[in-house]
Write a protein that holds these residues in place. Structure first.
Motif, PDB file in Angstrom:
ATOM      1  N   ALA A  28       0.850  -1.239  -0.013  1.00 45.97           N
ATOM      2  CA  ALA A  28      -0.114  -0.018   0.061  1.00 45.97           C
ATOM      3  C   ALA A  28       0.829   1.171   0.085  1.00 45.97           C
ATOM      4  N   MET A  46       2.370   1.666  -3.417  1.00 48.08           N
ATOM      5  CA  MET A  46       1.092   2.405  -4.377  1.00 48.08           C
ATOM      6  C   MET A  46       0.791   3.679  -4.169  1.00 48.08           C
ATOM      7  N   ARG A  47       0.898   4.088  -2.778  1.00 45.71           N
ATOM      8  CA  ARG A  47       0.406   5.284  -2.427  1.00 45.71           C
ATOM      9  C   ARG A  47       1.635   6.382  -2.926  1.00 45.71           C
ATOM     10  N   TYR A  50      -2.974   6.024  -7.241  1.00 45.21           N
ATOM     11  CA  TYR A  50      -4.406   6.078  -7.152  1.00 45.21           C
ATOM     12  C   TYR A  50      -4.643   7.767  -6.360  1.00 45.21           C
ATOM     13  N   PRO A  62      -2.365  -0.451 -14.236  1.00 45.05           N
ATOM     14  CA  PRO A  62      -3.864  -0.893 -14.425  1.00 45.05           C
ATOM     15  C   PRO A  62      -4.808  -0.127 -13.150  1.00 45.05           C
ATOM     16  N   ALA A  63      -4.123   0.775 -12.629  1.00 42.88           N
ATOM     17  CA  ALA A  63      -4.953   1.263 -11.227  1.00 42.88           C
ATOM     18  C   ALA A  63      -5.795   2.168 -11.835  1.00 42.88           C
ATOM     19  N   ALA A  84      -9.571   1.452 -11.751  1.00 42.26           N
ATOM     20  CA  ALA A  84     -10.241   1.109 -10.315  1.00 42.26           C
ATOM     21  C   ALA A  84     -10.424   2.310  -9.598  1.00 42.26           C
ATOM     22  N   ALA A  85     -11.466   2.582  -8.708  1.00 40.17           N
ATOM     23  CA  ALA A  85     -11.747   3.523  -7.786  1.00 40.17           C
ATOM     24  C   ALA A  85     -10.623   3.764  -7.018  1.00 40.17           C
ATOM     25  N   PRO A  86     -10.375   4.994  -6.418  1.00 40.74           N
ATOM     26  CA  PRO A  86      -9.360   5.256  -5.474  1.00 40.74           C
ATOM     27  C   PRO A  86      -9.548   4.207  -4.253  1.00 40.74           C
ATOM     28  N   LEU A  87      -8.411   3.877  -3.647  1.00 40.32           N
ATOM     29  CA  LEU A  87      -8.634   3.122  -2.472  1.00 40.32           C
ATOM     30  C   LEU A  87      -9.008   4.026  -1.216  1.00 40.32           C
ATOM     31  N   PRO A  88      -9.860   3.292  -0.310  1.00 32.73           N
ATOM     32  CA  PRO A  88     -10.250   3.963   0.908  1.00 32.73           C
ATOM     33  C   PRO A  88      -9.044   4.561   1.674  1.00 32.73           C
ATOM     34  N   ALA A  89      -9.098   5.503   2.400  1.00 30.49           N
ATOM     35  CA  ALA A  89      -8.121   5.925   3.423  1.00 30.49           C
ATOM     36  C   ALA A  89      -7.772   5.111   4.503  1.00 30.49           C
ATOM     37  N   ASP A  90      -6.524   4.973   4.699  1.00 29.13           N
ATOM     38  CA  ASP A  90      -6.010   3.957   5.794  1.00 29.13           C
ATOM     39  C   ASP A  90      -6.228   4.657   7.184  1.00 29.13           C
TER      40      ASP A  90
END
Lengths: 46, 337
Positions: B4, B7-8, B13, B36-37, B40-46
């Motif tokens: 993560a 990626m961040r 994303y 390929p990101a 996709a929808a952005p990831l939720p916040a950690d």
């Protein structure tokens, strides 16, 4: 072989983040319950 | 987690805010997303991003001064109530910090020091930060009222509104004196801590409030002197940007001169003893000496490392920790005698 970013399992990553958030939220809520229990006992003693 | 983080950090994303859209809450993709990101929808916040919204490093100072106010106050309070008061002060400060970052996301994006925060870095949706800030603030005030007392809760509510609305929304973008008034927000914790024990406001907690209020401008302006390029870039009217360096240095000196006698007032009125008095005299004297060095200095035409300003900023943080620790030590000593 490619130098580009490694493919990532987005769905798995999303599940991991949400699960971690849920665990933290559960701990916070549990802490809140314990805190109010302790406050009640403290006020009763006072 | 490494996955993560990678990626961040790569921005795969990220949906960074465009400058000028932030205050209206608009979102825009500033750059094409990498495949390929992209699909996709952005990831939720950690959860770590939510924690970062509370400005944990600032919170340590808030907790410390609040705890000192609580420990220095005359009287006794149940440890659970004391813990609740400090927790609510910390959570309230965290809520106000989240609201501050919600409002200033576009400004933060333009400054190197703040660009990696969750909102400008695109790791969190803006509404989430707002809801989180409002939720924390309400939880802190209600818990403070139910667990400690409603006067503390009212002061905490005022301090949150003071920081999130009066300072962040109203004063900061409008006046170069923003820090002077805004400094009041950080001055509330010892006042709240004191009132948690005594249940009423007296001169001593007001003096502790005044001490932080007077300390904030030289503390912040010494920082603003060596990061002023960033503030200028995002259009925040910090004193060095608007009035220039010589005026800022003069103001630092004036506030530091005023801080010396003010820090001694608790001793003079008998609210604190000799441990605090001598500590305050030495600490404030050194603060003034550093301020004189900064105040009378002119920046070198080239390659100025701004060492005196950086030293003063570092010392100002230490100053607040030690002077409040001295206040508590004084109270503990008085209890033993």
């Amino acid at each position: 072989m490619s130098d580009g970013p490694e493919p990532v399992d987005i769905a798995a990553e999303r599940r991991r983040i949400i699960a971690a958030r849920n665990k933290v939220l559960a701990l916070v809520l549990l802490g809140f319950v314990v805190l109010f229990f302790a406050i009640t006992i403290a006020k009763m003693q006072h | 987690m490494a996955l993560a983080g990678g990626m961040r950090a790569s921005g795969a994303y990220a949906l960074p805010l465009q400058r000028g859209e932030g205050a209206q809450g608009g979102w825009a993709m500033s750059a094409p997303l990498h495949a390929p990101a992209a699909a996709a929808a952005p990831l939720p916040a950690d959860w770590r991003d939510f924690f970062a919204l509370t400005k944990p490093r600032v919170m340590t100072l808030v907790i410390f001064t609040g705890l000192c106010g609580l420990l220095a106050a005359p009287g006794h309070v149940h440890p659970v109530i004391a813990f609740t008061a400090i927790l609510c002060i910390a959570v309230g400060a965290g809520g106000a910090a989240a609201l501050n970052q919600w409002w200033e996301a576009d400004i933060d994006a333009g400054m190197k020091r703040t660009a990696k925060r969750p909102l400008p870095a695109g790791r969190m949706h803006r509404d989430s930060a707002r809801d989180f800030g409002v939720g924390l603030s309400f939880a802190a005030v209600i818990t403070m009222g139910l667990g400690v007392n409603w006067l503390c809760a009212a002061i905490l509510a005022v301090s949150i509104v003071y920081y999130a609305v009066l300072y962040t929304i109203w004063l900061k973008p409008r006046t170069p004196q923003n820090i002077v008034i805004g400094g009041g927000a950080g001055a509330f914790p010892p006042l709240i801590g004191w009132v948690a024990v005594t249940g009423h406001v007296t001169l001593m907690p007001v003096l502790l409030f005044a001490l932080i209020f007077m300390w904030t401008p030289p503390h912040f302006w010494s920082l603003a002197l060596f990061v002023q390029t960033d503030y200028a870039k995002v259009g925040i009217p910090m004193l060095p940007v608007v009035a220039g360096e010589p005026a800022t240095r003069r103001q630092i000196l004036i506030y530091s001169i005023l801080l010396l006698p003010l820090s001694l007032v608790p001793w003079w009125i008998g609210g604190a003893g000799a441990i605090y008095g001598w500590s305050a005299a030495v600490l404030s004297g050194l603060f003034l000496a550093l301020a004189v060095r900064v105040g009378l200095r002119r920046r070198a035409p080239e390659d100025d490392s701004m060492k005196p300003e950086k030293q003063m900023f570092a010392y100002s943080v230490l100053y607040l920790f030690v002077i409040f620790a001295a206040l508590v030590a004084d109270r503990i000593w008085a209890g033993w005698k």
